[in-house]
Motif scaffolding. Sequence first.
Motif, PDB file in Angstrom:
ATOM      1  N   PHE A   1      18.399  12.188  -3.719  1.00  0.00           N
ATOM      2  CA  PHE A   1      17.276  12.153  -2.790  1.00  0.00           C
ATOM      3  C   PHE A   1      16.938  10.705  -2.436  1.00  0.00           C
ATOM      4  CE2 PHE A   1      16.968  15.660  -5.775  1.00  0.00           C
ATOM      5  CZ  PHE A   1      16.968  16.742  -4.924  1.00  0.00           C
ATOM      6  N   PRO A   2      16.834  10.373  -1.148  1.00  0.00           N
ATOM      7  CA  PRO A   2      16.462   9.014  -0.752  1.00  0.00           C
ATOM      8  C   PRO A   2      14.945   8.828  -0.800  1.00  0.00           C
ATOM      9  CG  PRO A   2      16.870  10.334   1.190  1.00  0.00           C
ATOM     10  CD  PRO A   2      17.174  11.210  -0.006  1.00  0.00           C
ATOM     11  N   ASP A   3      14.529   7.614  -1.079  1.00  0.00           N
ATOM     12  CA  ASP A   3      13.104   7.279  -1.096  1.00  0.00           C
ATOM     13  C   ASP A   3      12.971   5.841  -0.618  1.00  0.00           C
ATOM     14  OD1 ASP A   3      10.309   7.481  -1.689  1.00  0.00           O
ATOM     15  OD2 ASP A   3      10.673   6.359  -3.532  1.00  0.00           O
ATOM     16  N   VAL A   4      12.214   5.622   0.443  1.00  0.00           N
ATOM     17  CA  VAL A   4      12.012   4.292   1.002  1.00  0.00           C
ATOM     18  C   VAL A   4      10.513   4.069   1.172  1.00  0.00           C
ATOM     19  CG1 VAL A   4      12.472   2.752   2.937  1.00  0.00           C
ATOM     20  CG2 VAL A   4      14.208   4.418   2.236  1.00  0.00           C
ATOM     21  N   LEU A   5      10.023   2.943   0.650  1.00  0.00           N
ATOM     22  CA  LEU A   5       8.625   2.562   0.824  1.00  0.00           C
ATOM     23  C   LEU A   5       8.549   1.205   1.511  1.00  0.00           C
ATOM     24  CD1 LEU A   5       6.993   3.443  -2.614  1.00  0.00           C
ATOM     25  CD2 LEU A   5       6.691   4.637  -0.448  1.00  0.00           C
ATOM     26  N   LEU A   6       7.678   1.111   2.501  1.00  0.00           N
ATOM     27  CA  LEU A   6       7.442  -0.149   3.196  1.00  0.00           C
ATOM     28  C   LEU A   6       6.109  -0.736   2.741  1.00  0.00           C
ATOM     29  CD1 LEU A   6       8.540   0.671   6.858  1.00  0.00           C
ATOM     30  CD2 LEU A   6       9.902  -0.225   4.962  1.00  0.00           C
ATOM     31  N   THR A   7       5.865  -1.991   3.095  1.00  0.00           N
ATOM     32  CA  THR A   7       4.617  -2.653   2.718  1.00  0.00           C
ATOM     33  C   THR A   7       3.427  -1.783   3.102  1.00  0.00           C
ATOM     34  OG1 THR A   7       3.471  -4.777   2.738  1.00  0.00           O
ATOM     35  CG2 THR A   7       4.304  -4.004   4.846  1.00  0.00           C
TER      36      THR A   7
ATOM     37  N   LEU B   1       5.610   5.546   3.616  1.00  0.00           N
ATOM     38  CA  LEU B   1       6.901   6.213   3.769  1.00  0.00           C
ATOM     39  C   LEU B   1       7.406   5.999   5.195  1.00  0.00           C
ATOM     40  CD1 LEU B   1       6.119   9.556   1.917  1.00  0.00           C
ATOM     41  CD2 LEU B   1       7.561   7.680   1.097  1.00  0.00           C
ATOM     42  N   VAL B   2       8.709   6.114   5.376  1.00  0.00           N
ATOM     43  CA  VAL B   2       9.278   5.801   6.694  1.00  0.00           C
ATOM     44  C   VAL B   2      10.229   6.892   7.192  1.00  0.00           C
ATOM     45  CG1 VAL B   2       9.036   3.311   6.580  1.00  0.00           C
ATOM     46  CG2 VAL B   2      11.000   4.371   5.518  1.00  0.00           C
TER      47      VAL B   2
ATOM     48  N   LYS C   1       8.110  -2.352   9.051  1.00  0.00           N
ATOM     49  CA  LYS C   1       7.383  -3.254   8.153  1.00  0.00           C
ATOM     50  C   LYS C   1       8.353  -3.710   7.063  1.00  0.00           C
ATOM     51  CE  LYS C   1       2.838  -1.122   8.669  1.00  0.00           C
ATOM     52  NZ  LYS C   1       1.725  -0.479   7.943  1.00  0.00           N
ATOM     53  N   PRO C   2       8.007  -4.762   6.318  1.00  0.00           N
ATOM     54  CA  PRO C   2       8.874  -5.200   5.220  1.00  0.00           C
ATOM     55  C   PRO C   2       9.026  -4.126   4.129  1.00  0.00           C
ATOM     56  CG  PRO C   2       7.373  -6.952   5.835  1.00  0.00           C
ATOM     57  CD  PRO C   2       6.925  -5.726   6.566  1.00  0.00           C
ATOM     58  N   VAL C   3      10.177  -4.135   3.474  1.00  0.00           N
ATOM     59  CA  VAL C   3      10.530  -3.129   2.473  1.00  0.00           C
ATOM     60  C   VAL C   3       9.961  -3.481   1.101  1.00  0.00           C
ATOM     61  CG1 VAL C   3      12.488  -2.145   1.206  1.00  0.00           C
ATOM     62  CG2 VAL C   3      12.631  -2.460   3.676  1.00  0.00           C
ATOM     63  N   LEU C   4       9.381  -2.467   0.432  1.00  0.00           N
ATOM     64  CA  LEU C   4       8.978  -2.587  -0.971  1.00  0.00           C
ATOM     65  C   LEU C   4      10.082  -2.070  -1.879  1.00  0.00           C
ATOM     66  CD1 LEU C   4       5.284  -1.309  -0.928  1.00  0.00           C
ATOM     67  CD2 LEU C   4       6.082  -3.679  -1.077  1.00  0.00           C
ATOM     68  N   SER C   5      10.645  -0.908  -1.528  1.00  0.00           N
ATOM     69  CA  SER C   5      11.730  -0.344  -2.340  1.00  0.00           C
ATOM     70  C   SER C   5      12.585   0.605  -1.517  1.00  0.00           C
ATOM     71  CB  SER C   5      11.174   0.394  -3.567  1.00  0.00           C
ATOM     72  OG  SER C   5      10.459   1.549  -3.167  1.00  0.00           O
ATOM     73  N   VAL C   6      13.848   0.659  -1.883  1.00  0.00           N
ATOM     74  CA  VAL C   6      14.802   1.609  -1.319  1.00  0.00           C
ATOM     75  C   VAL C   6      15.511   2.212  -2.527  1.00  0.00           C
ATOM     76  CG1 VAL C   6      16.812   1.942   0.146  1.00  0.00           C
ATOM     77  CG2 VAL C   6      15.134   0.194   0.728  1.00  0.00           C
ATOM     78  N   THR C   7      15.446   3.527  -2.659  1.00  0.00           N
ATOM     79  CA  THR C   7      15.965   4.176  -3.862  1.00  0.00           C
ATOM     80  C   THR C   7      16.775   5.411  -3.521  1.00  0.00           C
ATOM     81  OG1 THR C   7      14.018   3.429  -5.083  1.00  0.00           O
ATOM     82  CG2 THR C   7      15.288   5.205  -6.074  1.00  0.00           C
ATOM     83  N   LEU C   8      17.844   5.594  -4.244  1.00  0.00           N
ATOM     84  CA  LEU C   8      18.586   6.854  -4.263  1.00  0.00           C
ATOM     85  C   LEU C   8      18.343   7.452  -5.642  1.00  0.00           C
ATOM     86  CD1 LEU C   8      21.890   5.746  -2.541  1.00  0.00           C
ATOM     87  CD2 LEU C   8      20.161   7.295  -1.614  1.00  0.00           C
TER      88      LEU C   8
END
Length: 128
Positions: free
Chosen positions: A69-75, A79-80, A100-107
């Motif tokens: 599962f992908p998970d992406v958080l921006l500043t 969620l995006v 916006k700038p990225v906080l985390s990108v996770t698989l």
Amino acid sequence: MAEKREDEVYVLGAFDGLQVVEGEYYPQICTLLKCKSTDLKTCGYLVATAETSSDTFSLSGMFATSYVFPDVLLTGVQLVPGEFQVLSDGCLINQNGTSKPVLSVTLFGRWYEKDPPHPQQGFPGCGY
């Protein structure tokens, strides 16, 4: 990175093993995340804002499960939906930059077959 700030640090992390916090389950994780400060000991702490931006990037990993599962958080801890794409090989990509700038990108992979067995529990009021 299109605009790398000297006062921000990002790290790449991976985990494969039994997780025993808030239950027991077996995840496989590949993540890029912003540290709270330039001190690497702050990596993994809650971070809400970032300034570093990127034009494009991708994240991929080799998982032993098809449940990834992908998970992406921006500043701003936003969620995006729609800004990232998961390719058929499991690679998570962004080709147009982020809003916006990225906080985390996770698989986040969940290897259900390796979860510890749990005793069968019935549902209250259902006669089980």
